[in-house]
Write a protein that holds these residues in place. Structure first.
Motif, PDB file in Angstrom:
ATOM      1  N   ILE A 114       0.818  -1.217   0.000  1.00 39.74           N
ATOM      2  CA  ILE A 114       0.000   0.000   0.000  1.00 39.74           C
ATOM      3  C   ILE A 114       0.852   1.269   0.000  1.00 39.74           C
ATOM      4  CG2 ILE A 114      -1.667   1.353   1.326  1.00 39.74           C
ATOM      5  CD1 ILE A 114      -2.831  -1.326   2.294  1.00 39.74           C
ATOM      6  N   VAL A 115       1.854   1.323   0.894  1.00 38.78           N
ATOM      7  CA  VAL A 115       2.648   2.548   1.045  1.00 38.78           C
ATOM      8  C   VAL A 115       3.413   2.898  -0.234  1.00 38.78           C
ATOM      9  CG1 VAL A 115       4.559   3.627   2.293  1.00 38.78           C
ATOM     10  CG2 VAL A 115       2.818   2.348   3.547  1.00 38.78           C
ATOM     11  N   ILE A 117       2.724   2.194  -3.343  1.00 41.03           N
ATOM     12  CA  ILE A 117       1.783   2.641  -4.372  1.00 41.03           C
ATOM     13  C   ILE A 117       1.224   4.012  -4.019  1.00 41.03           C
ATOM     14  CG2 ILE A 117      -0.454   2.169  -5.445  1.00 41.03           C
ATOM     15  CD1 ILE A 117       0.223  -0.767  -5.400  1.00 41.03           C
ATOM     16  N   PHE A 118       0.985   4.259  -2.723  1.00 40.93           N
ATOM     17  CA  PHE A 118       0.522   5.580  -2.297  1.00 40.93           C
ATOM     18  C   PHE A 118       1.569   6.644  -2.618  1.00 40.93           C
ATOM     19  CE2 PHE A 118       0.232   8.925   0.990  1.00 40.93           C
ATOM     20  CZ  PHE A 118      -1.041   9.399   0.695  1.00 40.93           C
ATOM     21  N   VAL A 119       2.825   6.331  -2.356  1.00 40.22           N
ATOM     22  CA  VAL A 119       3.905   7.267  -2.686  1.00 40.22           C
ATOM     23  C   VAL A 119       3.957   7.502  -4.197  1.00 40.22           C
ATOM     24  CG1 VAL A 119       6.416   7.594  -2.692  1.00 40.22           C
ATOM     25  CG2 VAL A 119       5.273   6.700  -0.645  1.00 40.22           C
ATOM     26  N   LEU A 121       1.456   7.350  -6.239  1.00 40.95           N
ATOM     27  CA  LEU A 121       0.326   8.216  -6.575  1.00 40.95           C
ATOM     28  C   LEU A 121       0.650   9.681  -6.288  1.00 40.95           C
ATOM     29  CD1 LEU A 121      -2.615   6.043  -5.179  1.00 40.95           C
ATOM     30  CD2 LEU A 121      -1.995   6.375  -7.574  1.00 40.95           C
ATOM     31  N   LEU A 122       1.352   9.924  -5.183  1.00 40.63           N
ATOM     32  CA  LEU A 122       1.766  11.287  -4.858  1.00 40.63           C
ATOM     33  C   LEU A 122       2.716  11.841  -5.922  1.00 40.63           C
ATOM     34  CD1 LEU A 122       2.353  11.128  -0.982  1.00 40.63           C
ATOM     35  CD2 LEU A 122       0.402  12.092  -2.221  1.00 40.63           C
ATOM     36  N   VAL A 233      -1.717  10.604 -12.315  1.00 42.05           N
ATOM     37  CA  VAL A 233      -1.825   9.825 -11.075  1.00 42.05           C
ATOM     38  C   VAL A 233      -2.005   8.338 -11.394  1.00 42.05           C
ATOM     39  CG1 VAL A 233      -3.329   9.352  -9.097  1.00 42.05           C
ATOM     40  CG2 VAL A 233      -2.644  11.698  -9.610  1.00 42.05           C
ATOM     41  N   GLY A 237       0.621   5.438 -10.390  1.00 41.27           N
ATOM     42  CA  GLY A 237       0.209   4.312  -9.553  1.00 41.27           C
ATOM     43  C   GLY A 237       0.510   2.973 -10.205  1.00 41.27           C
TER      44      GLY A 237
END
Length: 331
Positions: A114-115, A117-119, A121-122, A233, A237
């Protein structure tokens, strides 16, 4: 109009239709030719292990190419996808090899996916904001993270190779379901999901409108900035996910190597698949086809003793041919 004029028009129309049929199906024809050549010439091409390796290699190209297709469809480009892969691939092992993850393995594994992929996305938000709000040219905006993203990954890992043994995480890259690679299923799910997004949602129609004529889209009330950010984005991702797959395949993370030249493969796959460089068109399944062609060209050359450097030249040639075909369709 005279009979001669009628004949000339009909002949010209026939030539255009014939050329259109060739160019529209050129990717399929090219794939069939490459497959036939390998079946007849390349040793062990149909061996299950060879097929598994090729599917594993093409999966990452295909996933990133789908995201790249959306960005190009807006009239942009994303050079940062390889760096984002490296960054996501560097973060994941740091998480699931930490003391916290060892004490909470299931939660640690979830965070390790999760982390990153979240990064990623940012990173896409950063790229999209640079393009949309600061009006920086896409090639310049994404070049910033092309350079700094891999640098951040190297800093996080101190430039060291991270090796690990985590069967649960490695399944992302080496797992099989009914004998078919797990990442192959991921490609199918992602392609269908993004195709549906483009075909049946307001966002998809707006994205194509922005790429087709940004000024007209803006005048019609389409939130152009938001649509562009959305494309970057999604691309970022998917790049982050591709980075995790590479790390999982190798059971190691090398920030200096993960994603190297992936931006070229993704752009080539998108263009070969029929994505127009000026925007306005997003053939998702065409991008998958292009990714398969790019991978098979590379494999075919290497399997038959041709140097990797030549494979790079071949990719450039494929891009040139694809762009020529696009120009021919306009005539």
């Amino acid at each position: 109009m005279t009979q001669d004029n009628h004949t000339a028009v009909a002949s010209d129309t026939t030539r255009k239709l014939s050329w259109g049929m060739i160019t529209q199906n050129g990717g399929v024809v090219a794939l069939l030719v490459i497959l036939l050549f390998n079946v007849l010439v390349t040793p062990n091409f149909l061996h299950p292990q060879t097929l598994f390796v090729n599917i594993s290699q093409v999966a990452t190209i295909a996933i990133v190419a789908v995201g790249m297709t959306l960005v190009i469809a807006t009239g942009g480009i994303d050079l940062s996808v390889g760096a984002i892969m490296a960054l996501a691939g560097a973060i994941a092992p740091l998480i699931f090899t930490s003391a916290f993850a060892e004490a909470n393995p299931e939660l640690g594994l979830a965070l390790a996916i999760i982390v990153p992929i979240f990064v990623a996305l940012l990173c896409g938000v950063f790229n999209g904001a640079m393009v949309s709000f600061l009006n920086v040219q896409p090639i310049v905006a994404t070049l910033i993270f092309f350079i700094s993203g891999r640098g951040i990954a190297l800093v996080l890992t101190n430039g060291n190779l991270q090796t690990f043994s985590n069967p649960a995480f490695s399944y992302l890259g080496t797992g099989k379901i009914l004998g078919f690679p797990f990442q192959g299923y991921l490609v199918i799910v992602i392609a269908v999901a993004v195709w549906w997004l483009m075909a049946y949602t307001v966002f998809g129609r707006q994205l194509l409108a922005v790429g087709g004529n940004e000024r007209a889209a803006q005048l019609s009330g389409i939130p152009v900035k938001r649509v562009k950010i959305g494309a970057y984005v999604i691309c970022a991702g998917l790049s982050g996910l591709a980075g995790l797959i590479v790390v999982a395949i190798n059971s190691a993370s090398d920030a200096a190597r993960i994603g190297n030249l992936m931006e070229l493969d993704a752009i080539a796959a998108a263009v070969v698949g029929g994505t127009l460089l000026q925007g306005g068109k997003a053939p998702i399944f065409g991008a998958i086809l292009g990714a398969i062609i790019i991978q098979l060209v590379k494999y075919t050359l290497l399997a038959n003793g041709v140097a990797d450097e030549v494979a790079l030249i071949a990719k450039a040639g494929i891009i040139i041919l694809a762009v020529y075909v696009q120009q021919a369709r306009k005539e």
